[in-house]
Design a protein around this motif. Structure first.
Motif, PDB file in Angstrom:
ATOM      1  N   TYR A   1       9.918 -43.940 -69.355  1.00 36.36           N
ATOM      2  CA  TYR A   1      11.266 -44.472 -69.342  1.00 36.36           C
ATOM      3  C   TYR A   1      11.239 -45.948 -68.968  1.00 36.36           C
ATOM      4  O   TYR A   1      10.419 -46.386 -68.171  1.00 36.36           O
ATOM      5  CB  TYR A   1      12.132 -43.723 -68.323  1.00 36.36           C
ATOM      6  CG  TYR A   1      12.235 -42.257 -68.628  1.00 36.36           C
ATOM      7  CD1 TYR A   1      13.083 -41.794 -69.615  1.00 36.36           C
ATOM      8  CD2 TYR A   1      11.469 -41.330 -67.925  1.00 36.36           C
ATOM      9  CE1 TYR A   1      13.172 -40.446 -69.906  1.00 36.36           C
ATOM     10  CE2 TYR A   1      11.556 -39.981 -68.205  1.00 36.36           C
ATOM     11  CZ  TYR A   1      12.416 -39.544 -69.198  1.00 36.36           C
ATOM     12  OH  TYR A   1      12.500 -38.205 -69.480  1.00 36.36           O
ATOM     13  N   PRO A   2      12.168 -46.733 -69.527  1.00 37.52           N
ATOM     14  CA  PRO A   2      12.217 -48.169 -69.199  1.00 37.52           C
ATOM     15  C   PRO A   2      12.775 -48.396 -67.786  1.00 37.52           C
ATOM     16  O   PRO A   2      13.389 -47.501 -67.195  1.00 37.52           O
ATOM     17  CB  PRO A   2      13.166 -48.732 -70.255  1.00 37.52           C
ATOM     18  CG  PRO A   2      14.022 -47.593 -70.654  1.00 37.52           C
ATOM     19  CD  PRO A   2      13.152 -46.369 -70.544  1.00 37.52           C
TER      20      PRO A   2
ATOM     21  N   ASP B   1       9.570 -35.938 -61.121  1.00 38.07           N
ATOM     22  CA  ASP B   1       9.476 -36.681 -62.375  1.00 38.07           C
ATOM     23  C   ASP B   1       8.223 -36.248 -63.129  1.00 38.07           C
ATOM     24  O   ASP B   1       7.115 -36.333 -62.597  1.00 38.07           O
ATOM     25  CB  ASP B   1       9.394 -38.180 -62.095  1.00 38.07           C
ATOM     26  CG  ASP B   1      10.563 -38.671 -61.282  1.00 38.07           C
ATOM     27  OD1 ASP B   1      11.690 -38.241 -61.573  1.00 38.07           O
ATOM     28  OD2 ASP B   1      10.347 -39.473 -60.363  1.00 38.07           O
ATOM     29  N   TRP B   2       8.421 -35.806 -64.355  1.00 38.29           N
ATOM     30  CA  TRP B   2       7.277 -35.362 -65.147  1.00 38.29           C
ATOM     31  C   TRP B   2       6.397 -36.526 -65.560  1.00 38.29           C
ATOM     32  O   TRP B   2       5.210 -36.538 -65.300  1.00 38.29           O
ATOM     33  CB  TRP B   2       7.743 -34.612 -66.399  1.00 38.29           C
ATOM     34  CG  TRP B   2       8.148 -33.220 -66.100  1.00 38.29           C
ATOM     35  CD1 TRP B   2       9.417 -32.758 -65.924  1.00 38.29           C
ATOM     36  CD2 TRP B   2       7.291 -32.096 -65.892  1.00 38.29           C
ATOM     37  NE1 TRP B   2       9.412 -31.429 -65.621  1.00 38.29           N
ATOM     38  CE2 TRP B   2       8.109 -30.991 -65.602  1.00 38.29           C
ATOM     39  CE3 TRP B   2       5.929 -31.911 -65.919  1.00 38.29           C
ATOM     40  CZ2 TRP B   2       7.605 -29.726 -65.359  1.00 38.29           C
ATOM     41  CZ3 TRP B   2       5.425 -30.654 -65.677  1.00 38.29           C
ATOM     42  CH2 TRP B   2       6.259 -29.579 -65.400  1.00 38.29           C
TER      43      TRP B   2
END
Length: 126
Positions: free
Chosen positions: A40-41, A34-35
């Motif tokens: 993100y929600p 994951d960058w």
């Protein structure tokens, strides 16, 4: 008629699955990479959890199939010492991507579960 499924054919399948297990391990690694997870929600991460679980299951199933096929090749009749040794070697070599895929997949699912529970609404972009 077709060729019988003897120990040599099973060994070819086991070695092929061993090489494919490297690709499946890389797939599991990529699913957990994951960058910027706080962009993100939590709803996104809740939807990611089952997807990562499926990727982990596939990533673990390929080396497990390689180990099972190598074991079947070892016990296939007629028994040959070279095939028994090669089957044991393939089974041990397939254990490495199995454990690595299990670890990376568990880590990817755990990270998605963490970010799904992370409820600071000001930290992600809308």
């Amino acid at each position: 008629m077709g060729k019988r499924l003897d120990g040599g054919v099973l060994m070819v399948f086991a070695v092929t699955l061993l090489f494919l297990s490297v690709l499946s391990t890389f797939m599991v690694f990529g699913s957990g990479f994951d960058w910027d997870p706080d962009d993100y929600p939590p709803e996104y991460w809740k939807a990611e959890i089952p997807q990562r679980q499926w990727i982990m299951a596939i990533g673990v199933a390929v080396p497990a199939a390689s180990m099972a096929t190598a074991a079947a090749s070892m016990f296939a009749l007629p028994r040959r010492p070279v095939r028994i040794i090669a089957g044991g070697l393939v089974a041990v070599l397939a254990l490495v991507p199995f454990v690595v895929s299990w670890y990376l997949g568990d880590e990817a699912v755990s990270k998605a579960q963490y970010w799904a529970a992370y409820t600071d609404p000001g930290s992600y972009r809308r």
